[in-house]
Scaffold this motif. Sequence first.
Motif, PDB file in Angstrom:
ATOM      1  N   TYR A  59     114.148  13.367 -33.440  1.00 21.64           N
ATOM      2  CA  TYR A  59     114.506  14.192 -33.280  1.00 21.64           C
ATOM      3  C   TYR A  59     115.930  12.464 -34.379  1.00 21.64           C
ATOM      4  N   ASP A  60     116.221  13.218 -35.505  1.00 17.55           N
ATOM      5  CA  ASP A  60     116.794  11.774 -36.453  1.00 17.55           C
ATOM      6  C   ASP A  60     118.499  11.915 -36.839  1.00 17.55           C
ATOM      7  N   GLY A  61     118.988  11.771 -36.810  1.00 20.75           N
ATOM      8  CA  GLY A  61     120.454  11.960 -36.797  1.00 20.75           C
ATOM      9  C   GLY A  61     121.559  12.947 -35.798  1.00 20.75           C
ATOM     10  N   TYR A  62     122.208  14.001 -36.482  1.00 22.08           N
ATOM     11  CA  TYR A  62     122.865  14.268 -34.827  1.00 22.08           C
ATOM     12  C   TYR A  62     122.286  16.193 -35.602  1.00 22.08           C
ATOM     13  N   ASP A  63     121.369  15.954 -35.600  1.00 24.10           N
ATOM     14  CA  ASP A  63     120.844  18.147 -36.427  1.00 24.10           C
ATOM     15  C   ASP A  63     121.036  18.002 -34.270  1.00 24.10           C
ATOM     16  N   ILE A  64     121.311  19.659 -35.698  1.00 28.16           N
ATOM     17  CA  ILE A  64     121.665  20.285 -33.629  1.00 28.16           C
ATOM     18  C   ILE A  64     120.025  20.801 -33.549  1.00 28.16           C
ATOM     19  N   PHE A  65     120.458  20.429 -32.471  1.00 26.54           N
ATOM     20  CA  PHE A  65     118.604  21.242 -30.801  1.00 26.54           C
ATOM     21  C   PHE A  65     119.244  21.834 -29.919  1.00 26.54           C
ATOM     22  N   THR A  66     118.426  22.877 -29.838  1.00 27.72           N
ATOM     23  CA  THR A  66     118.800  24.179 -28.568  1.00 27.72           C
ATOM     24  C   THR A  66     117.363  24.032 -27.812  1.00 27.72           C
ATOM     25  N   GLN A  67     117.174  23.820 -26.566  1.00 25.25           N
ATOM     26  CA  GLN A  67     116.355  24.808 -26.046  1.00 25.25           C
ATOM     27  C   GLN A  67     117.057  26.160 -25.591  1.00 25.25           C
ATOM     28  N   SER A  75     123.636  29.673  -6.489  1.00 23.74           N
ATOM     29  CA  SER A  75     124.542  29.529  -5.389  1.00 23.74           C
ATOM     30  C   SER A  75     125.111  30.550  -5.641  1.00 23.74           C
ATOM     31  N   GLY A  76     126.589  31.090  -5.071  1.00 22.40           N
ATOM     32  CA  GLY A  76     127.241  31.562  -5.578  1.00 22.40           C
ATOM     33  C   GLY A  76     127.056  34.062  -5.179  1.00 22.40           C
ATOM     34  N   LYS A  77     128.037  34.586  -5.875  1.00 23.33           N
ATOM     35  CA  LYS A  77     127.422  36.038  -5.766  1.00 23.33           C
ATOM     36  C   LYS A  77     126.459  36.294  -6.702  1.00 23.33           C
ATOM     37  N   PHE A  78     125.891  35.273  -8.041  1.00 18.88           N
ATOM     38  CA  PHE A  78     125.177  36.208  -8.312  1.00 18.88           C
ATOM     39  C   PHE A  78     123.785  35.426  -8.061  1.00 18.88           C
ATOM     40  N   SER A  79     123.426  34.815  -7.079  1.00 23.66           N
ATOM     41  CA  SER A  79     122.360  34.113  -6.555  1.00 23.66           C
ATOM     42  C   SER A  79     121.420  34.729  -6.581  1.00 23.66           C
ATOM     43  N   GLY A  80     119.979  33.870  -6.422  1.00 28.03           N
ATOM     44  CA  GLY A  80     119.018  34.784  -6.986  1.00 28.03           C
ATOM     45  C   GLY A  80     118.740  35.744  -8.736  1.00 28.03           C
ATOM     46  N   GLU A  81     119.873  35.406  -9.735  1.00 27.50           N
ATOM     47  CA  GLU A  81     119.250  36.361 -10.980  1.00 27.50           C
ATOM     48  C   GLU A  81     119.037  35.370 -11.345  1.00 27.50           C
ATOM     49  N   VAL A  82     117.894  35.629 -12.578  1.00 28.40           N
ATOM     50  CA  VAL A  82     117.384  35.062 -13.229  1.00 28.40           C
ATOM     51  C   VAL A  82     117.986  35.153 -15.069  1.00 28.40           C
ATOM     52  N   VAL A  83     118.550  33.959 -15.465  1.00 23.77           N
ATOM     53  CA  VAL A  83     119.125  34.185 -16.605  1.00 23.77           C
ATOM     54  C   VAL A  83     118.818  33.535 -17.626  1.00 23.77           C
ATOM     55  N   ARG A  84     118.700  33.667 -18.741  1.00 25.16           N
ATOM     56  CA  ARG A  84     118.548  32.943 -20.037  1.00 25.16           C
ATOM     57  C   ARG A  84     119.352  32.401 -20.734  1.00 25.16           C
ATOM     58  N   VAL A  85     119.153  30.968 -21.188  1.00 26.47           N
ATOM     59  CA  VAL A  85     119.921  30.011 -21.548  1.00 26.47           C
ATOM     60  C   VAL A  85     119.684  28.933 -22.447  1.00 26.47           C
ATOM     61  N   GLU A  86     120.699  29.296 -23.471  1.00 25.53           N
ATOM     62  CA  GLU A  86     120.631  28.708 -24.530  1.00 25.53           C
ATOM     63  C   GLU A  86     121.586  27.177 -24.323  1.00 25.53           C
ATOM     64  N   HIS A  87     120.748  25.929 -24.566  1.00 20.07           N
ATOM     65  CA  HIS A  87     121.092  24.845 -24.421  1.00 20.07           C
ATOM     66  C   HIS A  87     120.794  24.067 -25.635  1.00 20.07           C
ATOM     67  N   SER A  88     122.933  23.579 -26.055  1.00 22.24           N
ATOM     68  CA  SER A  88     122.496  22.868 -27.255  1.00 22.24           C
ATOM     69  C   SER A  88     122.854  21.706 -27.195  1.00 22.24           C
ATOM     70  N   LEU A  89     122.024  20.530 -27.810  1.00 26.68           N
ATOM     71  CA  LEU A  89     122.412  19.141 -28.371  1.00 26.68           C
ATOM     72  C   LEU A  89     122.738  19.250 -29.475  1.00 26.68           C
ATOM     73  N   SER A  90     123.548  18.214 -29.547  1.00 33.48           N
ATOM     74  CA  SER A  90     124.102  17.147 -31.059  1.00 33.48           C
ATOM     75  C   SER A  90     123.322  16.447 -31.535  1.00 33.48           C
ATOM     76  N   GLY A  91     121.841  15.671 -30.715  1.00 33.96           N
ATOM     77  CA  GLY A  91     121.391  14.218 -31.302  1.00 33.96           C
ATOM     78  C   GLY A  91     122.432  13.175 -30.623  1.00 33.96           C
TER      79      GLY A  91
END
Length: 377
Positions: A59-67, A75-91
């Motif tokens: 992509y070109d410029g600084y448009d938002i791109f999300t995975q 790790s931690g007390k929630f170890s083993g849980e599967v979560v859905r994550v939105e990972h945003s990038l600025s470009g």
Amino acid sequence: MRRQHFIITIVLLFTMIFSFQSESYGDQYYEDELQSDTVRGRVIAILEGEAPKGGEEQYDGYDIFTQTAQVEITSGKFSGEVVRVEHSLSGNPAYDFYIDEGDEVLLWVETRDDQLVNVYVSDLARDNILMYLTGIFVVMLLVIGGLKGLKTIITLAITGASIIFVLLPLILGGFNPIMSTILVSAVVTVISLTIISGFNKKTLAAIIGTVGGVITAGVIALLVGTAANLTGLSNEEAQMLMFIPQATDFDFQGLLFAGIIIGALGAVLDVGMSVASSMDEIQKANPSMARINLIKAGMNVGRDIMGTMSNTLILAYTGGAMPLLLLFMAYETPFARVINMDLIATEVVRALSGSIGLILAIPITAIAAGLMMAKNR
């Protein structure tokens, strides 16, 4: 000193209380209940927004791109849980990082009443790779160095602990950074050289030469830096120290000179030990050698070391400033403007002060070793 620490603690406590009370009442309950932590995770699958592979597809410029990804908390007390994550990038490649299936990541999790509220990908997990590299380094020291290698590992651990648990807390607590650094450097030098070579004339001469060279580097940096009006605020990290929660009133010039002392310590330590060790071997091979001749031999050895070690210091500082130097060349910035910049003048003082301290460590070590090892003939 205890009284100062007590006063600082009380001030910080009241600051935290007042800042807590000054928060908006509408968010207070939410902030009271919301807790955050950093845990490890593993990317199971990328659901949307595959990472660009480069070239025209990127992509070109600084448009938002999300995975969008499925991530398992490992790790931690929630170890083993599967979560859905939105990972945003600025470009902006200076801040962005892409995740892919199988990647180990660090997750910033926010919880309330032991329930997950939000999960973010804060960074890629790189510590495992660093641990592998550290393991290779340790194994090489032990295989090639044997007992000396084991002693080296011990001295490295002591040096790191001295900086992390002694020097940095002292400076953060408001103590004079130059005096604190000289004190810690002297103690580290004595402990390190004594562990490596035992307490003998050779070690004592190396200690005298190293401490003398490091103090010389610090004094020169202090005098020249003060005359050149260096601020100590030439990089962003130093500027950010003005806004830390401890509200420490830093001596930024002193902090700059303390960094110069620490930066020169390793090279000066190497020179001092090399000259003292060489003179010890020469004296053992020729016990009847006159003191003046032994000192001359030490100086000859030091001259051979001097050129390479000075290059080491200057090349190390140049390597750290390589992107900046390329920017100056790309924009054809005049030399007069470059050399007078606070940032560049700071690096020049840093490199040359360290090199001068290294050079003066040679005669100091040679004279000290000659006086202790040889008879006056």
